[in-house]
Design an enzyme around this catalytic site. Structure first.
Site, PDB file in Angstrom:
ATOM      1  N   SER A  19      19.051 -12.902  12.152  1.00 57.44           N
ATOM      2  CA  SER A  19      18.279 -12.411  11.252  1.00 57.44           C
ATOM      3  C   SER A  19      18.748 -10.703  11.291  1.00 57.44           C
ATOM      4  CB  SER A  19      16.763 -12.157  11.946  1.00 57.44           C
ATOM      5  OG  SER A  19      16.087 -11.193  11.601  1.00 57.44           O
ATOM      6  N   TYR A  26      11.830 -11.378  19.757  1.00 55.63           N
ATOM      7  CA  TYR A  26      12.569 -11.737  18.365  1.00 55.63           C
ATOM      8  C   TYR A  26      14.118 -11.130  18.371  1.00 55.63           C
ATOM      9  CZ  TYR A  26      13.324 -13.013  13.661  1.00 55.63           C
ATOM     10  OH  TYR A  26      13.559 -13.503  12.354  1.00 55.63           O
TER      11      TYR A  26
END
Length: 272
Positions: A144, A157
């Site tokens: 990401s 995350y």
């Protein structure tokens, strides 16, 4: 659809929705043979049936990537059905927002198990096979933008995605050291229209506000079709870094400069 078959075998985890589904649909248009894995058995079966109706060879297998034995079973089923693997997409992932100290142990464990251990389990199960095959293959790990830059209230995350970036780079160096015919890429997308926010359990007012902002951003994000097109374009070019949202690069440059100059970091929202 072009009736000429590509013939390559692509294994995709997290295939039932979002980025994984987009990758599967693009690979199907290329007439690849597909192995699709996901925890969501109903969505997985529906996607497989739809692609199969278009003439694509598909093996679907419900898979919890947090369990190493599940990836071993996926590998064995792939070998039995298709005899080998050409593309491995370690793509399964979930999102969790919240202040780093407010997330409980179970929330941290869930993120680590799926986002990080899911990739590790995929590599541990499939890399010996790819090396033994002795032919060109490609591994793509989905990280990401959070794997390259940091944001508040996204600790779990961010930690998992930065670990995936590091793991991918190490794997790239290892394949080069072994002179293995295996290429490695790390995919670092920004907002992509997907269901990833359905996995979020934001805690705290600030985290809740961030979650709402992220949800809106993802809702208006890049289509999974466009994302997949850019991914396969990067694979054809042999690129390690796959950065479909280049607008974040000034933020990455600022972070690198801060590290080199040893200045305190300042958060700025990326322009995507």
């Amino acid at each position: 659809m072009d009736k000429q078959r590509d013939g390559r075998v692509a294994v995709i985890t997290g295939a039932a929705s979002g980025i994984g589904q987009g990758l599967a649909e693009h690979a199907a248009r290329l007439r690849m043979r597909l192995v699709l894995a996901d925890r969501d058995e109903l969505r997985l079966r529906a996607l497989a049936q739809r692609l199969r109706a278009g003439g694509v060879e598909v093996l679907e297998q419900p898979t919890d990537v947090a369990r190493g034995e599940a990836l071993d079973a996926l590998r064995d089923a792939t070998l039995e059905r298709f005899g080998g693997v050409d593309l491995l997409f370690n793509n399964a992932g979930v999102m969790q927002t919240g202040a780093s100290w407010e997330l409980d142990a179970a929330q941290w464990r869930r993120m680590l198990d799926i986002n990080l251990m899911g990739v590790i389990n995929g590599l541990r199960s499939f890399m010996p096979l790819l090396l033994e095959q002795g032919r060109p293959a490609h591994v793509v790990n989905t990280a990401s933008l959070a794997g390259l830059v940091c944001s508040p209230f996204m600790a779990a995350y961010t930690v998992t995605k930065q670990a995936v970036v590091a793991l991918s780079e190490v794997l790239h160096y290892e394949m080069a050291a072994l002179q293995a015919p295996i290429s490695v890429s790390v995919l670092c997308p920004g907002p992509v229209a997907s269901r990833i926010m359905t996995s979020d359990q934001a805690g705290g007012t600030a985290a809740g506000e961030l979650g709402a902002l992220l949800a809106a951003s993802i809702e208006q994000g890049m289509s999974t079709d466009e994302l997949a097109r850019r991914v396969f374009q990067a694979l054809a070019a042999g690129r390690f870094w796959i950065l479909p949202h280049p607008g974040f690069k000034p933020n990455l440059l600022a972070r690198q400069q801060s590290i080199l100059e040893e200045t305190n970091p300042v958060f700025q929202m990326a322009e995507l």
